[in-house]
Design a protein around this motif. Sequence first.
Motif, short mmCIF file in Angstrom:
data_model
loop_
_atom_site.label_atom_id
_atom_site.label_comp_id
_atom_site.label_asym_id
_atom_site.label_seq_id
_atom_site.Cartn_x
_atom_site.Cartn_y
_atom_site.Cartn_z
N HIS A 190 23.90 37.71 40.51
CA HIS A 190 25.19 37.43 41.13
C HIS A 190 25.38 35.92 41.08
O HIS A 190 24.75 35.19 41.86
N HIS A 246 31.38 37.59 38.01
CA HIS A 246 30.38 36.94 38.83
C HIS A 246 28.97 37.46 38.52
O HIS A 246 28.03 37.13 39.23
N CYS A 251 29.20 41.59 46.10
CA CYS A 251 30.34 41.27 45.24
C CYS A 251 30.28 42.15 43.99
O CYS A 251 29.22 42.30 43.39
N ASN A 254 32.72 41.74 41.43
CA ASN A 254 33.51 41.11 40.38
C ASN A 254 32.62 40.92 39.16
O ASN A 254 31.64 40.19 39.21
N CYS A 311 35.50 36.49 44.99
CA CYS A 311 34.56 37.60 45.08
C CYS A 311 35.34 38.87 45.40
O CYS A 311 36.32 38.82 46.15
N TRP A 312 34.90 39.97 44.83
CA TRP A 312 35.45 41.28 45.14
C TRP A 312 34.42 41.96 46.02
O TRP A 312 33.39 42.41 45.55
N LEU A 313 34.68 42.03 47.30
CA LEU A 313 33.67 42.43 48.27
C LEU A 313 33.73 43.92 48.57
O LEU A 313 34.76 44.45 48.99
#
Length: 133
Positions: A63, A75, A70, A72, A20-22
């Motif tokens: 998501h 995702h 997130c 990304n 995940c890109w948080l």
Amino acid sequence: MYNNLDKIFTRVIKNPDTNCWLWQGYVSKVGYGYLGLQKERAIHRIVYKLLSKSIPHSLVIDHLCRIKHCVNPQHMELVTSQENLKRGKARYQRYLEGSRDYIDLLKQEVNNEPPFTDSRVSSFTQRGSLATE
């Protein structure tokens, strides 16, 4: 619409366990990341639009990782609101039943998604931050 992807990614950290890109900016009480308080400034929607195409009014972003802040794009998937709710309930039920390791389930679902080809996304994936060019 906000269009500075490089600046956005200075406020994102990558979770190595879930990929995940948080978003590290403002996160609402229900978990969505925002650049401001308006729906059109939801960070996942901005990133999706910048790296992909427009979002039809009849669809929402699901998501796949169930992490609302997130960003990304791998995702995210466009679905109807009904499908998004249905998926969320089904995933949560499997989690409650303990039928599978939840993180493994998320990884399996996310890894089946086609990768985005934007070079900036590839750079972030490989290095954990965007390369400056």
